[in-house]
Design a protein around this motif. Structure first.
Motif, PDB file in Angstrom:
ATOM      1  N   ALA A   1      -4.471  -5.259   1.712  1.00 25.11           N
ATOM      2  CA  ALA A   1      -4.072  -4.076   2.483  1.00 25.11           C
ATOM      3  C   ALA A   1      -5.259  -3.142   2.715  1.00 25.11           C
ATOM      4  O   ALA A   1      -5.191  -2.240   3.540  1.00 25.11           O
ATOM      5  N   LEU A   2      -6.338  -3.352   1.970  1.00 27.68           N
ATOM      6  CA  LEU A   2      -7.440  -2.392   1.981  1.00 27.68           C
ATOM      7  C   LEU A   2      -8.708  -2.893   2.644  1.00 27.68           C
ATOM      8  O   LEU A   2      -9.303  -2.214   3.478  1.00 27.68           O
TER       9      LEU A   2
ATOM     10  N   GLU B   1      -5.228   3.377  13.144  1.00 30.62           N
ATOM     11  CA  GLU B   1      -5.870   4.207  12.122  1.00 30.62           C
ATOM     12  C   GLU B   1      -7.199   3.548  11.768  1.00 30.62           C
ATOM     13  O   GLU B   1      -7.299   2.316  11.719  1.00 30.62           O
TER      14      GLU B   1
ATOM     15  N   GLU C   1      -2.597  10.498   6.111  1.00 27.72           N
ATOM     16  CA  GLU C   1      -3.329  10.207   7.362  1.00 27.72           C
ATOM     17  C   GLU C   1      -2.445   9.430   8.335  1.00 27.72           C
ATOM     18  O   GLU C   1      -2.511   9.617   9.555  1.00 27.72           O
TER      19      GLU C   1
ATOM     20  N   ARG D   1       0.002   6.820   3.310  1.00 27.06           N
ATOM     21  CA  ARG D   1      -0.875   7.988   3.161  1.00 27.06           C
ATOM     22  C   ARG D   1      -0.540   9.078   4.178  1.00 27.06           C
ATOM     23  O   ARG D   1      -0.040   8.775   5.274  1.00 27.06           O
TER      24      ARG D   1
ATOM     25  N   ILE E   1      -6.413   2.910  -6.709  1.00 27.78           N
ATOM     26  CA  ILE E   1      -6.475   2.120  -5.470  1.00 27.78           C
ATOM     27  C   ILE E   1      -7.024   0.720  -5.797  1.00 27.78           C
ATOM     28  O   ILE E   1      -6.382  -0.301  -5.549  1.00 27.78           O
TER      29      ILE E   1
ATOM     30  N   ASN F   1      -2.029   0.404  11.177  1.00 33.43           N
ATOM     31  CA  ASN F   1      -2.925   0.939  10.158  1.00 33.43           C
ATOM     32  C   ASN F   1      -3.422  -0.287   9.399  1.00 33.43           C
ATOM     33  O   ASN F   1      -2.837  -0.698   8.403  1.00 33.43           O
ATOM     34  N   PRO F   2      -4.489  -0.883   9.915  1.00 33.56           N
ATOM     35  CA  PRO F   2      -4.948  -2.146   9.311  1.00 33.56           C
ATOM     36  C   PRO F   2      -5.806  -1.878   8.080  1.00 33.56           C
ATOM     37  O   PRO F   2      -6.184  -0.734   7.828  1.00 33.56           O
ATOM     38  N   PRO F   3      -6.139  -2.930   7.320  1.00 35.02           N
ATOM     39  CA  PRO F   3      -7.154  -2.721   6.281  1.00 35.02           C
ATOM     40  C   PRO F   3      -8.471  -2.386   6.964  1.00 35.02           C
ATOM     41  O   PRO F   3      -8.818  -3.031   7.957  1.00 35.02           O
ATOM     42  N   TYR F   4      -9.196  -1.379   6.444  1.00 40.17           N
ATOM     43  CA  TYR F   4     -10.468  -1.038   7.096  1.00 40.17           C
ATOM     44  C   TYR F   4     -11.554  -0.579   6.115  1.00 40.17           C
ATOM     45  O   TYR F   4     -12.564  -0.012   6.509  1.00 40.17           O
ATOM     46  N   VAL F   5     -11.341  -0.803   4.826  1.00 37.27           N
ATOM     47  CA  VAL F   5     -12.356  -0.367   3.856  1.00 37.27           C
ATOM     48  C   VAL F   5     -13.475  -1.415   3.785  1.00 37.27           C
ATOM     49  O   VAL F   5     -13.215  -2.617   3.766  1.00 37.27           O
TER      50      VAL F   5
ATOM     51  N   LEU G   1       0.856  -1.186   0.000  1.00 32.31           N
ATOM     52  CA  LEU G   1       0.000   0.000   0.000  1.00 32.31           C
ATOM     53  C   LEU G   1       0.895   1.240   0.000  1.00 32.31           C
ATOM     54  O   LEU G   1       1.926   1.265   0.661  1.00 32.31           O
TER      55      LEU G   1
HETATM   56  N1  GLN Z   1      -6.898   5.235   3.414  1.00 32.32           N
HETATM   57  C1  GLN Z   1      -6.972   4.125   2.490  1.00 32.32           C
HETATM   58  C2  GLN Z   1      -7.989   4.425   1.398  1.00 32.32           C
HETATM   59  O1  GLN Z   1      -9.175   4.337   1.570  1.00 32.32           O
HETATM   60  C3  GLN Z   1      -7.333   2.852   3.214  1.00 32.32           C
HETATM   61  C4  GLN Z   1      -6.217   2.362   3.997  1.00 32.32           C
HETATM   62  C5  GLN Z   1      -6.618   1.293   4.936  1.00 32.32           C
HETATM   63  O2  GLN Z   1      -7.541   0.517   4.709  1.00 32.32           O
HETATM   64  N2  GLN Z   1      -5.931   1.260   6.011  1.00 32.32           N
HETATM   65  O3  GLN Z   1      -7.567   4.786   0.347  1.00 32.32           O
END
Ligand code: GLN
Ligand code: SAM
Length: 304
Positions: A233-234, A264, A115, A113, A225, A209-213, A110
């Motif tokens: 990673a997402l 995150e 953030e 970012r 993306i 900063n884990p995957p969190y989408v 990834l």
């Molecule tokens: N900030 C990323 C995005 O939505 C997601 C990164 C994440 O899942 N940690 O583009």
């Protein structure tokens, strides 16, 4: 068909009789990339041309009316074509800035970012007045190594364990650590979440900063993306909280009393994440920090 059309468009600038100066090439590629939906097409054209000419953007302006040689145009063409297919500029240039670091980035990781720079800042601030500094740190899902290497460079720490499920990502992270002279401080381990730890491993800080989408958001993401960055990673399940849930339930066992959990999160996940932390009954009340756009982005809680 699509590529054939792209090729013939790119051919236009090769076959033209007119002189291709640096400025003309920038203007042409700005339009070309904009037509492919690239957002910052002027800036990206400049980065790519500077890269092809092995120079920097300022130099382009100092010689904007210099004609490009056929070899220079040939060097630029494949880079432009990659960007037209919406490959992220950071993969094409092979590097990204993150806080004080320049990190190697390619499609194995990834792209770090802005953030996440805030996450690092919060962790550093938390440790500022502790005599032991950062102490012993665990970075879960290290990717390019952005968080772990920044903490090693900017903070004082004993040791950092950085993990990732992806062996490919760890290769990149190790190379980045080496380039910044921090290989000795960092212990890279491949595996899921806390699986790679010994039972008696205890940390001052668990950061991630884990995957969190959310799965349903997959289709709304930009091609840069969605089509290029590693899926693992997402995405983290239907509500994007699959990995965060396991991180929160697993971390108390590995944190020293008074230790910090710093995560995150996605911009709509703050209430849910704060509640998950409360439910463990293992942390002081959590705090939330906003990102530069004013959206909740970092959650921190101290182990009781
Ligand atoms: N900030 C990323 C995005 O939505 C997601 C990164 C994440 O899942 N940690 O583009
Ligand atoms: N830390 C880097 C950064 O901030 O730029 C990368 C973060 S990226 C959003 C998440 C990373 O976690 C990816 O490298 C992915 O491979 C890894 N990952 C995903 N699921 C994981 C899991 N269950 N355990 C460990 N790592 C995981």
């Amino acid at each position: 068909m699509k590529f054939a059309r792209e090729n013939s468009q790119i051919k236009e600038y090769n076959d033209s009789e007119d002189t291709w100066t640096i400025l003309r090439m920038i203007l042409w590629s700005t339009d070309y990339l904009a037509g492919k939906g690239v957002e910052n097409s002027r800036l990206d054209s400049e980065w790519l041309l500077a890269y092809a000419l092995d120079t920097d953007r300022l130099q382009l302006y100092l010689q904007y009316d210099r004609p490009l040689s056929p070899e220079e145009r040939e060097a630029f063409k494949p880079l432009l074509r990659r960007r037209a297919r919406r490959e992220p500029i950071q993969y094409i240039l092979g590097r990204t800035s993150f806080r004080e670091l320049e990190l190697l980035t390619d499609k194995r990781v990834l792209i770090p970012r802005p953030e996440t720079e805030i996450l690092v800042e919060e962790v550093l601030n938390w440790a500022l007045y502790r005599p032991e500094g950062l102490g012993k740190v665990l970075d879960i899902g290290t990717g390019s190594g952005a968080i772990a290497i920044s903490l090693a460079v900017e903070g004082s720490c004993n040791r950092i364990i950085a993990t990732d499920v992806s062996p490919d990502a760890l290769e990149v992270a190790k190379e980045n650590a080496c380039r910044h002279g921090k290989s000795e401080k960092l212990d890279f381990r491949q595996g899921r979440l806390f699986d790679v730890l010994e039972e008696d491993d205890k940390f001052d800080i668990v950061v991630s900063n884990p995957p969190y989408v959310e799965e349903e958001n997959r289709i709304n993401l930009e091609p840069e993306i969605n089509q290029w960055e590693p899926s693992q990673a997402l995405f983290a399940g239907e509500d994007g909280l699959d990995v965060i849930r396991s991180l929160i339930s697993g971390s108390p066992e590995f944190l020293l009393p008074g230790g910090l959990l710093a995560l995150e999160i996605g911009m709509t996940q703050d209430d849910h994440v704060v509640e998950l932390i409360r439910e463990t009954e293992s942390f002081e009340p959590a705090s939330v920090r906003l990102d530069l756009n004013g959206r909740p982005r970092v959650v921190m809680a101290q182990r009781i």
